[in-house]
Every structure is written in structure tokens, then in C-alpha cells.
Scaffold this active site. Sequence first.
Site, short mmCIF file in Angstrom:
data_model
loop_
_atom_site.label_atom_id
_atom_site.label_comp_id
_atom_site.label_asym_id
_atom_site.label_seq_id
_atom_site.Cartn_x
_atom_site.Cartn_y
_atom_site.Cartn_z
N TYR A 200 27.41 42.30 -11.00
CA TYR A 200 26.60 41.27 -10.34
C TYR A 200 27.21 39.88 -10.46
O TYR A 200 27.16 39.09 -9.51
CB TYR A 200 25.19 41.28 -10.93
CG TYR A 200 24.29 40.26 -10.29
CD1 TYR A 200 23.62 40.55 -9.09
CD2 TYR A 200 24.11 39.00 -10.87
CE1 TYR A 200 22.81 39.61 -8.50
CE2 TYR A 200 23.30 38.05 -10.27
CZ TYR A 200 22.64 38.36 -9.09
OH TYR A 200 21.85 37.42 -8.50
N GLU B 220 29.60 39.85 0.89
CA GLU B 220 28.46 39.02 0.48
C GLU B 220 28.05 38.13 1.65
O GLU B 220 28.55 37.03 1.80
CB GLU B 220 28.83 38.14 -0.73
CG GLU B 220 29.02 38.93 -2.02
CD GLU B 220 29.04 38.04 -3.28
OE1 GLU B 220 28.95 36.80 -3.14
OE2 GLU B 220 29.15 38.61 -4.37
#
Length: 289
Positions: A147, A206
Site C-alpha cells: 500500500y 493508480e
Amino acid sequence: MKKWGFLIGIILIGYIIAQAPAFLVEDKGMPIVILNKDDKYAGYQAISGQKMQEQIHKGNLVLVNSKHAIQPEGVRSDIVYVAGEAELSQGYGLMDQKLMLSREVAERFQRMVEAAGAEDVRYFLMSSGYRDFEKQDELYRQKGSDYALPAGYSEHNLGLSLDVGSSLAAMSEAPEGAWLEKNAWKYGFILRYPKDKVNVTGIQYEPWHFRYVGMPHSAVMAKNGMVLEEYLEMLKAKKNVTVNLDGETYHIHYYQVSKDTRIYLPVNEPYDISGDNMEGVIVTVKKSL
Ligand SMILES: [Zn+2]
């Protein structure tokens, strides 16, 4: 005879530029500066490479990835609490009242949100901005490497990157995501981790992470489908690149910095200077046509 050939060549280059569409990248291969009798660059000042060592690690174009960590001087000096600046937090949601960002980047983001709003795309959320090394380290230890990135290796530690969401849907589905993917470059932003560049960036897709690099760099990257890694490689290979964009001409010069390098900066014209966070500096000079 030879002289005439040379002149015609110059006129042709001028003609091609004048006839070109709004966007053009051209490798001119020659310096834009004028030499005077003393063999100095008229209108330019030369700075020694020694004085430019620190510049290598700061500026809008610094590359930050698993191989290139942020140096302390790379962190922006104009970090502000976005919620504390009324004129910079209009027309979009802030996930966190303590969210921080470079003031300049927040200003550009505000302009971008206004432009999207004029096209009826108006449900933006700013979900993350600047994180100091300590906060990044905490995030990395709590969430793990899937993450978060370790401190010093995340663009969020620069103050030049932000995560943008939509209150309607996930960014990959939301009109806000589609609008930014198409238009962010006009405001100096790039989608830093595109779907088709995972092998270059080393980071998964992303759709929410945008990085400020400024004009005309965002335009060249978007139009040529380059990520920052590829763009900096191109500048390093070409050294001098001219970009014509909406009536403005930008001359971009790459210098590999060593103590013997001389870096030329215009004295009377606006310019921007940034390092690549590797071994070079990039000087961008804007000339109005
Ligand atoms: Zn991010």
C-alpha cells in the site's frame, strides 16, 4: 554557395515551425544562444556545475522511484495547509482538514477544478497531499509495502503529488477520473502511474495519483505517452528540445552536471530550473512568439 544553402535551411526550419500544428517537439541540435566576440553567450550567464550540485535534487522534474530517493532539498518550501487557504480550497472536497501541499500545486489544482466545473465535472475530492518522512514511515509500517512506499521514496514526500478521488465512484469509473486523464496535462499535472506503464514505473495503475511537473513538460509527456522516467531519458539523450504550444515556444536544455559543466541561464527572460534527481539539471526557457 554553401552559405546560401545554410540560410535556406534556416528559413525552411522556420517555415516548418510556423506551419506546424499547435504542438511540436523538435530536436534542433544547436544552442539557442547567440555568441558574441568574446565567445560568451550574450544574454545568458554561465553558472559552474559545482554551484549546481544541489539543484540536481530539487525542482518540479525530480524523479522519485525505488532507485531514486528524495534528498532533503527536494522537499518543497511552500507547503501549506490547504484548508487554511480559502482561495485554494473552493469547489472540491478535502478528505482531511490537515491535508498539506505545495501552495503552487494547490493553486494549479484549484484552476483545474474550476475548468472541470465549467464542463459539469465537479465531484472532486483531494484525499492525500504532502506527507513528511515521519508520516510516510508510519504509513509504511502500518499498511505495508503493498500500500505504501518507504519514507523518502514516495512522491508525496516532495509536496508535488496528490491523490484525487470522486464522491461519485472510484476514480477508474468516475467522470472526474476520465476528465483528469484527458485534461490534467493542461494544468501541468501528469497521471504518474498509468495502466500501460507498470513495467517502466514499477508501480501498479493508480488512477488517483497526480504529480505536478509544470508546463510544457506535462504536455510533451501526455502527447507522446511518456511517463517521467521516459521523458527524462529523452531529454538526456536529445539535450536541446524546442516545444511550440499554443503560441508559446519553450526551449528545454538538459545539462549533465559535473564540476566542469557550464550551465547557461537567461538573464532577462523567464526560465525554470529543475534537477532530475540523478545527475542532470533541466533549464526551461519560455519565449512568447
Ligand atoms: Zn498517491
